[in-house]
Design a protein around this motif. Structure first.
Motif, short mmCIF file in Angstrom:
data_model
loop_
_atom_site.label_atom_id
_atom_site.label_comp_id
_atom_site.label_asym_id
_atom_site.label_seq_id
_atom_site.Cartn_x
_atom_site.Cartn_y
_atom_site.Cartn_z
N PRO A 28 -75.42 63.09 22.34
CA PRO A 28 -74.21 62.49 22.65
C PRO A 28 -73.33 62.68 21.32
CG PRO A 28 -75.76 61.02 23.19
CD PRO A 28 -76.56 61.97 22.73
N ALA A 29 -73.71 62.62 20.18
CA ALA A 29 -73.02 62.86 19.13
C ALA A 29 -72.44 64.24 18.98
CB ALA A 29 -73.76 62.39 17.85
N GLN A 30 -73.38 65.12 19.20
CA GLN A 30 -72.77 66.71 19.13
C GLN A 30 -71.92 66.92 20.08
OE1 GLN A 30 -74.15 67.55 16.29
NE2 GLN A 30 -74.35 69.62 17.05
N GLU A 32 -69.50 64.75 21.28
CA GLU A 32 -68.44 64.08 20.95
C GLU A 32 -67.64 64.81 19.79
OE1 GLU A 32 -69.82 59.58 22.14
OE2 GLU A 32 -68.00 60.11 20.53
N TRP A 33 -68.69 65.36 19.06
CA TRP A 33 -67.86 66.33 17.87
C TRP A 33 -67.23 67.50 18.47
CZ3 TRP A 33 -66.18 65.67 13.48
CH2 TRP A 33 -66.79 64.72 12.57
N ARG A 34 -68.06 68.12 19.59
CA ARG A 34 -66.99 69.15 19.94
C ARG A 34 -65.90 68.70 20.51
NH1 ARG A 34 -68.36 74.51 22.24
NH2 ARG A 34 -70.20 74.38 20.78
N TRP A 36 -64.14 66.30 19.46
CA TRP A 36 -63.18 65.70 18.36
C TRP A 36 -62.73 67.17 17.75
CZ3 TRP A 36 -62.64 66.89 13.44
CH2 TRP A 36 -61.50 65.51 12.71
N LEU A 37 -63.70 68.17 17.57
CA LEU A 37 -63.02 69.27 17.25
C LEU A 37 -62.22 70.10 18.13
CD1 LEU A 37 -66.63 70.56 15.79
CD2 LEU A 37 -64.50 70.03 14.23
N SER A 38 -62.33 70.02 19.42
CA SER A 38 -61.55 70.78 20.40
C SER A 38 -60.08 69.85 20.45
CB SER A 38 -62.21 70.78 21.86
OG SER A 38 -63.38 71.31 21.73
N GLY A 41 -59.32 70.30 15.95
CA GLY A 41 -59.29 71.40 15.43
C GLY A 41 -57.94 72.36 15.41
N VAL A 66 -64.11 70.76 6.03
CA VAL A 66 -65.17 69.94 6.76
C VAL A 66 -66.34 69.61 5.88
CG1 VAL A 66 -66.57 70.00 8.82
CG2 VAL A 66 -64.13 70.61 9.01
N VAL A 70 -67.91 65.87 4.94
CA VAL A 70 -69.23 65.60 5.33
C VAL A 70 -69.97 65.13 4.17
CG1 VAL A 70 -71.42 66.58 6.17
CG2 VAL A 70 -69.42 67.03 7.33
N SER A 82 -63.70 56.31 9.49
CA SER A 82 -63.26 57.63 10.40
C SER A 82 -61.86 57.74 10.63
CB SER A 82 -64.09 57.89 11.55
OG SER A 82 -63.65 56.69 12.39
#
Lengths: 206, 214
Positions: A28-30, A32-34, A36-38, A41, A66, A70, A82
């Motif tokens: 799920p984190a991956q 959600e990162w996508r 957020w990045l979309s 970004g 980035v 990190v 965050s």
């Protein structure tokens, strides 16, 4: 404090779960990162494009920013939650862009190359999304933004597409919020005039 | 020579400074009135029009590259609690490294010290402290009214929330991050007759933490 400690223990216990649970937690984190990045970004990349001279440089410094974020978060040096990550990324991108332009000794040569291949660069890596009917608007806007003095263009990009407040812009650019507001309004006026010139020529409908 | 200089001086003197552009005049006026950060209707409309033109989406390769960089870091939507500096959601307790979490230790130590000082400073409501002569089991009740002679018997503090309120420059020299910390203080007060009541009070503290905003 006890309440906070309990939460910390809970998170620590969760991190020692068996591998399958950890994998399912990371998936799920991956995604959600996508998400957020979309979402963020493109705004960050647009700012990086405004700060640099090429699409490749912009992508490079975005990735570097980035990585810096990190590293800082993982090492415990990052102050804030965050909610502060975006602001940090904008500041990082700007600093990395400044370092890049100082480090390389190709600015004059790059300007000559850009001036010759500006049309090709715009078509290959446009700054903005556009349907075929809006291509002219996109191109004009990009061109006028590039023609603006950088200190005005960066405020415009951060305010309009980055959706930052004047206070946040001032913090990132190390200026007062009033200076940020002044540059923004001046830049907006200049942009409006130059786009109005294009409109009079019948080039766009903005 | 002198005549030429005088003539030149007269010519220059006759020149007038150009009038300010209307837009610049407007910005100066706004600065004087303190409304520089407020956009007018035209600017708001133009801004909205520009905003409707979206930045180019990231390419799939770039997204994949960025995703690999953030691997292991909780996505922003998952982090609901603002930790003290140095504390991460996935950090194991036994792996705490003091020298790298010194800012956290300093923040926590400051809060503990404030809690101790507050406990000493907290006076009985409405009068001096009295020694309770005989033990009597008074009924516990929560009341907003406070009798004249009371003693605190219990004190607790719960941390409710921490918030990052951003960065300020109090002296224009060094940025400070403002951390808002909300507690709930609970004091159990005991009256002379042995009865007790509890007082709950929210408490907000602001900490200025010197920071490097970059």
């Amino acid at each position: 404090m006890d309440q906070y400690k309990d939460m910390s223990s809970t998170r620590a216990a969760h991190s020692t779960d068996s591998q399958p649970a950890k994998d399912s937690a990371s998936q799920p984190a991956q995604s959600e990162w996508r998400d957020w990045l979309s979402t963020h970004g493109p705004k960050l990349l647009l700012f990086a494009r405004q700060q640099t001279r090429s699409h490749e440089d912009a992508e490079d410094i975005l990735q570097d920013a980035v990585v810096k974020l990190v590293d800082k978060v993982n090492s415990g040096e990052f102050v804030g939650g965050s909610d502060a990550w975006q602001a940090y990324l904008y500041t990082s991108i700007r600093r990395l862009a400044i370092d890049l332009s100082r480090r390389t000794d190709r600015r004059k040569k790059r300007e000559d190359v850009v001036s010759i291949a500006a049309g090709d660069e715009m078509c290959k890596d446009p700054w903005f999304e556009g349907e075929s009917t809006d291509d002219e608007i996109r191109e004009q806007l990009e061109e006028k933004l590039k023609q603006l003095p950088p200190k005005f263009a960066e405020v415009i990009v951060m305010k309009i597409w980055g959706e930052k407040t004047f206070a946040e812009i001032g913090e990132a650019l190390e200026i007062s919020q009033n200076t940020a507001a002044s540059r923004y309004r001046y830049g907006l006026e200049s942009l409006k005039k130059s786009l109005a010139g294009a409109r009079r020529r019948g080039d766009l409908s903005i | 020579m002198k005549d030429k200089a005088n003539e030149l001086e007269r010519t220059l003197h006759d020149q007038q400074a150009a009038e300010l552009e209307k837009a610049l005049l407007g910005r100066l006026q706004a600065a004087a009135e303190g409304t520089l950060t407020e956009l007018n209707e035209d600017e708001v409309r133009f801004e909205a029009r520009l905003r409707s033109i979206q930045p180019k989406r990231l390419g799939s390769q770039l997204i994949a590259a960025l995703e690999s960089k953030v691997e292991g870091l909780p996505a922003p939507n998952q982090v609901h609690i603002l930790p003290f500096p140095g504390i991460q959601a996935h950090e194991k307790v036994h792996q705490t490294r003091f020298h790298q979490t010194a800012p956290w230790a300093a923040a926590a130590a400051a809060i503990c010290l404030l809690g101790v000082l507050t406990a000493f400073w907290l006076d009985p409501l409405g009068g001096p402290a009295n020694t309770v002569g005989k033990s009597s089991s008074g009924s516990n009740r929560t009341s907003s009214a406070s009798p004249p002679l009371t003693l605190p018997t219990e004190f607790s503090r719960a941390l409710s929330q921490t918030q990052d309120k951003g960065i300020i420059w109090p002296s224009n020299d060094e940025p400070h991050r403002v951390i808002k910390v909300t507690y709930t203080d609970k004091v159990t007060m005991k009256r002379e007759d042995g009865s007790t009541y509890e007082v709950e009070k929210p408490r907000v503290e602001y900490y200025l933490v010197p920071t490097d905003s970059h």
